[in-house]
Design a protein around this motif. Structure first.
Motif, PDB file in Angstrom:
ATOM      1  N   ASP A  84       0.775  -1.028   0.024  1.00  0.00           N
ATOM      2  CA  ASP A  84       0.034  -0.142  -0.075  1.00  0.00           C
ATOM      3  C   ASP A  84       0.904   1.155   0.034  1.00  0.00           C
ATOM      4  O   ASP A  84       0.509   2.104  -0.717  1.00  0.00           O
ATOM      5  CB  ASP A  84      -0.892   0.250   1.051  1.00  0.00           C
ATOM      6  CG  ASP A  84      -2.102  -0.846   1.052  1.00  0.00           C
ATOM      7  OD1 ASP A  84      -2.275  -1.410   0.018  1.00  0.00           O
ATOM      8  OD2 ASP A  84      -3.032  -0.835   1.899  1.00  0.00           O
ATOM      9  N   THR A  85       1.745   1.111   0.723  1.00  0.00           N
ATOM     10  CA  THR A  85       2.981   2.277   0.588  1.00  0.00           C
ATOM     11  C   THR A  85       3.290   2.605  -0.704  1.00  0.00           C
ATOM     12  O   THR A  85       3.723   3.785  -1.235  1.00  0.00           O
ATOM     13  CB  THR A  85       4.087   2.306   1.590  1.00  0.00           C
ATOM     14  OG1 THR A  85       3.619   1.926   2.857  1.00  0.00           O
ATOM     15  CG2 THR A  85       5.256   3.310   1.585  1.00  0.00           C
ATOM     16  N   ALA A  86       3.901   1.773  -1.440  1.00  0.00           N
ATOM     17  CA  ALA A  86       4.304   1.754  -2.913  1.00  0.00           C
ATOM     18  C   ALA A  86       2.809   2.199  -3.717  1.00  0.00           C
ATOM     19  O   ALA A  86       3.409   2.985  -4.597  1.00  0.00           O
ATOM     20  CB  ALA A  86       4.686   0.317  -3.636  1.00  0.00           C
ATOM     21  N   TYR A  87       1.708   1.615  -3.340  1.00  0.00           N
ATOM     22  CA  TYR A  87       0.622   2.231  -4.147  1.00  0.00           C
ATOM     23  C   TYR A  87       0.438   3.618  -3.941  1.00  0.00           C
ATOM     24  O   TYR A  87       0.137   4.221  -5.025  1.00  0.00           O
ATOM     25  CB  TYR A  87      -0.585   1.360  -3.574  1.00  0.00           C
ATOM     26  CG  TYR A  87      -1.748   1.624  -4.280  1.00  0.00           C
ATOM     27  CD1 TYR A  87      -2.296   1.154  -5.681  1.00  0.00           C
ATOM     28  CD2 TYR A  87      -2.742   2.562  -3.822  1.00  0.00           C
ATOM     29  CE1 TYR A  87      -3.465   1.485  -6.281  1.00  0.00           C
ATOM     30  CE2 TYR A  87      -4.028   2.822  -4.527  1.00  0.00           C
ATOM     31  CZ  TYR A  87      -4.311   2.386  -5.571  1.00  0.00           C
ATOM     32  OH  TYR A  87      -5.405   2.430  -6.314  1.00  0.00           O
ATOM     33  N   PHE A  88       0.590   4.375  -2.853  1.00  0.00           N
ATOM     34  CA  PHE A  88       0.129   5.748  -2.525  1.00  0.00           C
ATOM     35  C   PHE A  88       1.516   6.521  -3.162  1.00  0.00           C
ATOM     36  O   PHE A  88       1.197   7.637  -3.901  1.00  0.00           O
ATOM     37  CB  PHE A  88       0.233   6.013  -1.153  1.00  0.00           C
ATOM     38  CG  PHE A  88      -0.799   5.651  -0.373  1.00  0.00           C
ATOM     39  CD1 PHE A  88      -2.061   5.603  -0.995  1.00  0.00           C
ATOM     40  CD2 PHE A  88      -0.826   4.979   0.993  1.00  0.00           C
ATOM     41  CE1 PHE A  88      -3.236   5.135  -0.395  1.00  0.00           C
ATOM     42  CE2 PHE A  88      -2.284   4.397   1.563  1.00  0.00           C
ATOM     43  CZ  PHE A  88      -3.368   4.593   0.802  1.00  0.00           C
ATOM     44  N   ALA A  89       2.760   6.029  -3.367  1.00  0.00           N
ATOM     45  CA  ALA A  89       3.773   6.694  -3.750  1.00  0.00           C
ATOM     46  C   ALA A  89       3.726   6.606  -5.490  1.00  0.00           C
ATOM     47  O   ALA A  89       3.910   7.594  -6.039  1.00  0.00           O
ATOM     48  CB  ALA A  89       5.083   5.762  -3.413  1.00  0.00           C
ATOM     49  N   ALA A  90       3.096   5.640  -5.852  1.00  0.00           N
ATOM     50  CA  ALA A  90       2.856   5.335  -7.726  1.00  0.00           C
ATOM     51  C   ALA A  90       1.754   6.425  -7.715  1.00  0.00           C
ATOM     52  O   ALA A  90       1.951   6.742  -8.727  1.00  0.00           O
ATOM     53  CB  ALA A  90       2.626   3.984  -7.900  1.00  0.00           C
ATOM     54  N   LEU A  91       0.797   6.709  -6.765  1.00  0.00           N
ATOM     55  CA  LEU A  91      -0.520   7.554  -6.964  1.00  0.00           C
ATOM     56  C   LEU A  91       0.080   9.015  -7.447  1.00  0.00           C
ATOM     57  O   LEU A  91      -0.652   9.552  -8.022  1.00  0.00           O
ATOM     58  CB  LEU A  91      -1.366   7.605  -5.918  1.00  0.00           C
ATOM     59  CG  LEU A  91      -2.503   7.751  -5.930  1.00  0.00           C
ATOM     60  CD1 LEU A  91      -3.418   7.226  -7.084  1.00  0.00           C
ATOM     61  CD2 LEU A  91      -3.247   7.673  -4.593  1.00  0.00           C
ATOM     62  N   ASN A  92       1.150   9.259  -6.594  1.00  0.00           N
ATOM     63  CA  ASN A  92       1.756  10.538  -6.603  1.00  0.00           C
ATOM     64  C   ASN A  92       2.442  10.834  -7.955  1.00  0.00           C
ATOM     65  O   ASN A  92       2.460  12.138  -8.579  1.00  0.00           O
ATOM     66  CB  ASN A  92       2.658  10.719  -5.508  1.00  0.00           C
ATOM     67  CG  ASN A  92       1.819  11.066  -4.231  1.00  0.00           C
ATOM     68  OD1 ASN A  92       0.865  11.349  -4.126  1.00  0.00           O
ATOM     69  ND2 ASN A  92       2.894  11.081  -3.003  1.00  0.00           N
ATOM     70  N   HIS A  93       2.694   9.732  -8.656  1.00  0.00           N
ATOM     71  CA  HIS A  93       3.567   9.905  -9.968  1.00  0.00           C
ATOM     72  C   HIS A  93       2.828   9.651 -11.304  1.00  0.00           C
ATOM     73  O   HIS A  93       2.930  10.138 -12.239  1.00  0.00           O
ATOM     74  CB  HIS A  93       5.031   8.954  -9.924  1.00  0.00           C
ATOM     75  CG  HIS A  93       5.920   9.099  -9.027  1.00  0.00           C
ATOM     76  ND1 HIS A  93       6.853  10.508  -9.099  1.00  0.00           N
ATOM     77  CD2 HIS A  93       6.460   8.566  -7.835  1.00  0.00           C
ATOM     78  CE1 HIS A  93       7.732  10.371  -8.306  1.00  0.00           C
ATOM     79  NE2 HIS A  93       7.497   9.199  -7.404  1.00  0.00           N
ATOM     80  N   LEU A  94       1.917   8.853 -10.982  1.00  0.00           N
ATOM     81  CA  LEU A  94       1.089   8.402 -11.916  1.00  0.00           C
ATOM     82  C   LEU A  94      -0.389   8.780 -12.222  1.00  0.00           C
ATOM     83  O   LEU A  94      -0.959   8.800 -13.092  1.00  0.00           O
ATOM     84  CB  LEU A  94       1.160   6.801 -12.282  1.00  0.00           C
ATOM     85  CG  LEU A  94       2.422   6.203 -12.345  1.00  0.00           C
ATOM     86  CD1 LEU A  94       2.364   4.580 -12.459  1.00  0.00           C
ATOM     87  CD2 LEU A  94       3.255   6.671 -13.719  1.00  0.00           C
ATOM     88  N   GLY A  95      -0.956   9.122 -10.895  1.00  0.00           N
ATOM     89  CA  GLY A  95      -2.399   9.600 -10.910  1.00  0.00           C
ATOM     90  C   GLY A  95      -3.278   8.386 -10.915  1.00  0.00           C
ATOM     91  O   GLY A  95      -2.661   7.197 -10.942  1.00  0.00           O
ATOM     92  N   PRO A  96      -4.405   8.448 -10.353  1.00  0.00           N
ATOM     93  CA  PRO A  96      -5.282   7.383  -9.904  1.00  0.00           C
ATOM     94  C   PRO A  96      -5.754   6.278 -11.050  1.00  0.00           C
ATOM     95  O   PRO A  96      -5.625   5.194 -10.964  1.00  0.00           O
ATOM     96  CB  PRO A  96      -6.720   8.204  -9.698  1.00  0.00           C
ATOM     97  CG  PRO A  96      -6.156   9.319  -9.217  1.00  0.00           C
ATOM     98  CD  PRO A  96      -5.167   9.796 -10.139  1.00  0.00           C
ATOM     99  N   ARG A  97      -5.963   6.700 -12.320  1.00  0.00           N
ATOM    100  CA  ARG A  97      -6.320   5.852 -13.259  1.00  0.00           C
ATOM    101  C   ARG A  97      -5.287   5.196 -13.705  1.00  0.00           C
ATOM    102  O   ARG A  97      -5.365   4.029 -14.113  1.00  0.00           O
ATOM    103  CB  ARG A  97      -6.863   6.811 -14.538  1.00  0.00           C
ATOM    104  CG  ARG A  97      -8.264   7.465 -14.162  1.00  0.00           C
ATOM    105  CD  ARG A  97      -8.677   8.313 -15.301  1.00  0.00           C
ATOM    106  NE  ARG A  97      -9.803   9.144 -14.909  1.00  0.00           N
ATOM    107  CZ  ARG A  97      -9.839  10.286 -14.577  1.00  0.00           C
ATOM    108  NH1 ARG A  97      -8.752  10.915 -14.335  1.00  0.00           N
ATOM    109  NH2 ARG A  97     -10.808  10.810 -14.108  1.00  0.00           N
ATOM    110  N   ARG A  98      -3.820   5.776 -13.808  1.00  0.00           N
ATOM    111  CA  ARG A  98      -2.730   4.868 -14.346  1.00  0.00           C
ATOM    112  C   ARG A  98      -2.275   3.646 -13.228  1.00  0.00           C
ATOM    113  O   ARG A  98      -1.818   2.452 -13.689  1.00  0.00           O
ATOM    114  CB  ARG A  98      -1.620   5.618 -14.665  1.00  0.00           C
ATOM    115  CG  ARG A  98      -1.574   6.306 -15.967  1.00  0.00           C
ATOM    116  CD  ARG A  98      -0.280   7.346 -16.352  1.00  0.00           C
ATOM    117  NE  ARG A  98      -0.405   7.614 -17.773  1.00  0.00           N
ATOM    118  CZ  ARG A  98       0.532   8.371 -18.218  1.00  0.00           C
ATOM    119  NH1 ARG A  98       1.538   8.844 -17.339  1.00  0.00           N
ATOM    120  NH2 ARG A  98       0.321   8.564 -19.589  1.00  0.00           N
TER     121      ARG A  98
END
Length: 296
Positions: A84-98
């Motif tokens: 989940d931590t990786a998920y939130f970090a990816a969210l900042n870079h890619l946005g929700p849809r990606r």
């Protein structure tokens, strides 16, 4: 057909819907809190919700085999603490849809891991359903305009984090399935164990990286704190409870495939927000629904 026969599949679809809603919320909250701190705060709140529910239901702690407890704890560390931590970090870079598109890789990963370690074989028609549902999700997401436009090193970093998040989901799901398949434990108790282990992992990471906890002052805002509480209630407390129910009553590949349909629920949300939905998006939704039908 009685709905009780498909309670695992229905729970998975419920979790998918809640993850779609909470992902949009966490995308906004992540602009004010670093991923590790956001994950820790939402996990702590969700743990509180679970404890209150267990007290209200006056349920005693279940007797679980040692291997089940260990599997659930390890599942929490990998799936919630790290994934989940990786998920939130990816969210900042890619946005929700990606990021939701990247999460579509979790079902085939889960099915493959379950095949290797649980000898959990699915019929050919189920694999066709998995392929259709995941393919439909990918078709819908890739057509939409991204929320952010990553440039330079952000894109590869975001993709790497998204892959790690998907792998964490897959490993966590297989470990949960191994722990729950032959037990009578209530999914809420298993969620409590997973969340507790995930929080211990995050607390250790916060102590090892003091700079990650620098966002604590931002939580003095009642609006921000309330937003995290709502997102935690929907996306962690209810969604993980439903996911654990799905993993208990349906095979891993099917449970993970249905939870991967969460991007499809964004379509009606987009309509409510006044966005136009293309024919490609509708076709992708129909393909994914066909996959769900095959799985059921």
């Amino acid at each position: 057909m009685e709905l009780i026969n498909f309670r695992g599949e229905i729970a998975a679809l419920g979790a998918a819907f809640l993850w779609a809603v909470s992902t949009l919320m966490f995308g906004r909250l992540g602009k004010q809190l670093v991923p590790l701190l956001l994950n820790f705060v939402k996990g702590s709140m969700a743990l509180g919700f679970i404890l209150l529910t267990l007290l209200w239901r006056t349920q005693s702690a279940p007797e679980l085999p040692l291997f089940s407890v260990l599997f659930l704890l390890l599942s929490g560390v990998i799936g919630i603490g790290l994934g989940d931590t990786a998920y939130f970090a990816a969210l900042n870079h890619l946005g929700p849809r990606r990021v939701l598109l990247m999460e579509a890789l979790a079902p085939p990963m889960s099915a493959l891991l379950a095949l290797l370690f649980l000898q959990e074989r699915l019929p050919a028609i189920a694999w066709v359903g998995i392929t259709l549902s995941v393919g439909g999700v990918a078709w819908v997401i890739t057509e939409r305009v991204p929320d952010v436009h990553p440039q330079g090193e952000n894109l590869p970093r975001g993709v790497t984090l998204g892959l790690l998040a998907a792998l964490g989901q897959a490993v966590g799901a297989v470990l949960s399935r191994a722990a729950l398949a032959d037990t009578a434990v209530d999914p809420l108790w298993s969620t409590l164990l997973r969340l507790g282990a995930g929080l211990v992992c995050m607390l250790a990471l916060l102590r090892a990286r003091p700079q990650a906890g620098g966002g604590w002052p931002a939580l003095r805002s009642p609006l921000l704190l309330g937003g995290v509480a709502i997102a935690a209630f929907l996306g962690t407390y209810l969604a993980i409870w439903l996911q654990q129910t799905a993993l208990k009553y349906s095979p891993t590949g099917i449970a993970q495939s249905l939870t991967a349909t969460s991007p499809l629920f964004i379509l009606p949300m987009a309509l409510l927000l006044g966005e136009r939905i293309s024919a490609r998006a509708v076709l992708g939704a129909l393909v994914a629904i066909a996959g769900v039908w095959l799985l059921l």
